[in-house]
Design a protein around this motif. Structure first.
Motif, PDB file in Angstrom:
ATOM      1  N   GLY A 170      -8.596  -3.574  26.363  1.00  0.00           N
ATOM      2  CA  GLY A 170      -8.263  -2.726  25.091  1.00  0.00           C
ATOM      3  C   GLY A 170      -7.064  -2.473  25.100  1.00  0.00           C
ATOM      4  N   VAL A 171      -6.387  -2.630  23.788  1.00  0.00           N
ATOM      5  CA  VAL A 171      -4.868  -2.237  23.685  1.00  0.00           C
ATOM      6  C   VAL A 171      -4.771  -1.405  22.513  1.00  0.00           C
ATOM      7  N   LEU A 172      -4.059  -0.222  22.866  1.00  0.00           N
ATOM      8  CA  LEU A 172      -3.789   0.699  21.828  1.00  0.00           C
ATOM      9  C   LEU A 172      -2.659   0.121  20.736  1.00  0.00           C
ATOM     10  N   ALA A 173      -3.153  -0.020  19.930  1.00  0.00           N
ATOM     11  CA  ALA A 173      -2.585  -0.592  18.639  1.00  0.00           C
ATOM     12  C   ALA A 173      -3.018  -0.320  17.237  1.00  0.00           C
ATOM     13  N   ASP A 174      -2.161  -0.007  16.529  1.00  0.00           N
ATOM     14  CA  ASP A 174      -2.300   0.278  14.963  1.00  0.00           C
ATOM     15  C   ASP A 174      -1.768  -1.179  14.292  1.00  0.00           C
ATOM     16  N   ALA A 175      -2.803  -1.982  13.657  1.00  0.00           N
ATOM     17  CA  ALA A 175      -2.480  -3.211  13.252  1.00  0.00           C
ATOM     18  C   ALA A 175      -1.363  -2.976  12.029  1.00  0.00           C
ATOM     19  N   SER A 176      -1.238  -2.049  11.421  1.00  0.00           N
ATOM     20  CA  SER A 176      -0.386  -1.768  10.215  1.00  0.00           C
ATOM     21  C   SER A 176       1.067  -1.561  10.660  1.00  0.00           C
ATOM     22  N   LYS A 177       1.229  -1.632  12.091  1.00  0.00           N
ATOM     23  CA  LYS A 177       2.394  -1.098  12.569  1.00  0.00           C
ATOM     24  C   LYS A 177       3.186  -2.326  13.262  1.00  0.00           C
ATOM     25  N   THR A 181      -4.557   2.029   2.337  1.00  0.00           N
ATOM     26  CA  THR A 181      -5.515   1.054   2.183  1.00  0.00           C
ATOM     27  C   THR A 181      -4.767  -0.273   2.397  1.00  0.00           C
ATOM     28  N   PHE A 182      -3.934  -0.409   1.289  1.00  0.00           N
ATOM     29  CA  PHE A 182      -2.885  -1.731   1.412  1.00  0.00           C
ATOM     30  C   PHE A 182      -2.043  -2.032   2.934  1.00  0.00           C
ATOM     31  N   ASP A 183      -1.835  -0.941   3.521  1.00  0.00           N
ATOM     32  CA  ASP A 183      -1.026  -0.999   4.523  1.00  0.00           C
ATOM     33  C   ASP A 183      -2.101  -1.540   5.787  1.00  0.00           C
ATOM     34  N   SER A 184      -3.290  -0.941   5.815  1.00  0.00           N
ATOM     35  CA  SER A 184      -4.279  -1.100   6.749  1.00  0.00           C
ATOM     36  C   SER A 184      -4.920  -2.516   6.578  1.00  0.00           C
ATOM     37  N   ASN A 185      -5.248  -2.967   5.361  1.00  0.00           N
ATOM     38  CA  ASN A 185      -6.000  -4.063   4.992  1.00  0.00           C
ATOM     39  C   ASN A 185      -5.031  -5.377   4.958  1.00  0.00           C
ATOM     40  N   VAL A 186      -4.224  -5.115   4.189  1.00  0.00           N
ATOM     41  CA  VAL A 186      -3.413  -6.362   3.718  1.00  0.00           C
ATOM     42  C   VAL A 186      -2.005  -6.421   4.748  1.00  0.00           C
ATOM     43  N   LYS A 187      -1.224  -5.249   4.803  1.00  0.00           N
ATOM     44  CA  LYS A 187      -0.118  -5.624   5.443  1.00  0.00           C
ATOM     45  C   LYS A 187      -0.673  -5.835   7.169  1.00  0.00           C
ATOM     46  N   GLY A 188      -1.602  -5.044   7.593  1.00  0.00           N
ATOM     47  CA  GLY A 188      -2.147  -5.234   8.781  1.00  0.00           C
ATOM     48  C   GLY A 188      -2.572  -6.700   9.151  1.00  0.00           C
ATOM     49  N   THR A 189      -3.313  -7.239   8.103  1.00  0.00           N
ATOM     50  CA  THR A 189      -3.899  -8.549   8.262  1.00  0.00           C
ATOM     51  C   THR A 189      -2.710  -9.575   8.442  1.00  0.00           C
TER      52      THR A 189
END
Length: 249
Positions: free
Chosen positions: A57-64, A108-116
């Motif tokens: 497990g890696v603690l991470a926010d995919a939008s950052k 929403t866009f940061d999480s779903n689009v930017k994060g991807t």
């Protein structure tokens, strides 16, 4: 299990609950070494224990961007490559036109689009030639939905990422596909409404589906396994609908 992913290294973002956790469990059961991300340490620890096998497990926010870079530093140190990448982290919320806020849009866009975007682009130095990339879309990407337009628009962007990135990565033989689940019984879905309305939400979705029921997360994981496996070797730039017919009829 067939151990179809034996010896493979898989990274799944947003792997602490729901569909992401189910995918991580299925990949681990099929022999993969699994890395999952989450934004809360206790949930991440619980997920790793649930997944079993060789899971990290890696603690991470995919939008950052810094978090994504740290994720791939861990993968590089511990595994050295990625054979399967599932960009699953994301979410959404209800808001009808007229009540949509900038905060909701950016969340929403940061999480779903930017994060991807950050996840896939950041993985490129580690992706093995011939790797499989799975982007999490939704049946909402091709359907209208009252009070759900921002989420639907973000998932439509994911669909085009798959088309475009399949072309960008063709010289390396890396396949990029979108997986589009329909309504699935997950904490993320039922959490969109108060607890006393959750069963009603599921019942409403079930009534709209030719299958007559919502999906179990394990059923979406089975579709994600297909896209990760050699069985889908000639599937590229596509969207696989695992939606019970939601967007198909």
């Amino acid at each position: 299990m067939t151990q179809v992913l034996a010896g493979k290294v898989a990274v799944i973002t947003g792997g602490t609950s729901g569909i992401g956790l189910a995918i991580a469990q299925r990949y681990a059961a099929e022999g993969a070494r699994v890395f999952v991300t989450g934004r809360r340490q206790h949930a991440l620890d619980d997920a790793v224990a649930t997944i079993g096998g060789d899971a990290t497990g890696v603690l991470a926010d995919a939008s950052k961007a810094d978090d994504v870079a740290a994720l791939f530093d861990v993968v590089r140190e511990k595994a050295g490559r990625i054979d399967v990448l599932v960009a699953n982290a994301g979410g959404g919320s209800f808001a009808p036109l007229g009540a949509i806020t900038e905060e909701q849009y950016h969340d929403t866009f940061d999480s779903n689009v930017k994060g991807t975007l950050l996840t896939v682009q950041g993985s490129l130095p580690l992706l093995a030639d011939g790797a499989s990339v799975v982007l999490m879309s939704s049946s909402s990407a091709t359907m209208g939905g009252a009070a759900f337009s921002i989420y639907a628009a973000s998932k439509a962007a994911i669909r085009n990422f798959a088309r475009s990135w399949a072309l960008d990565l063709k010289e390396r033989g890396i396949r990029v596909n979108a997986l589009a689940p329909g309504p699935t019984r997950t904490p993320g879905l039922v959490g969109l409404v108060p607890e006393d309305q959750q069963q009603g939400l599921l019942d409403t979705f079930a009534s709209e589906l030719p299958s007559g029921r919502v999906a179990a997360a394990s059923e979406i994981a089975a579709a994600a396994l297909f896209l990760a496996s050699p069985d889908s070797s000639f599937v590229n730039g596509s969207e696989l609908a695992a939606d019970g017919g939601h967007a198909q009829v």
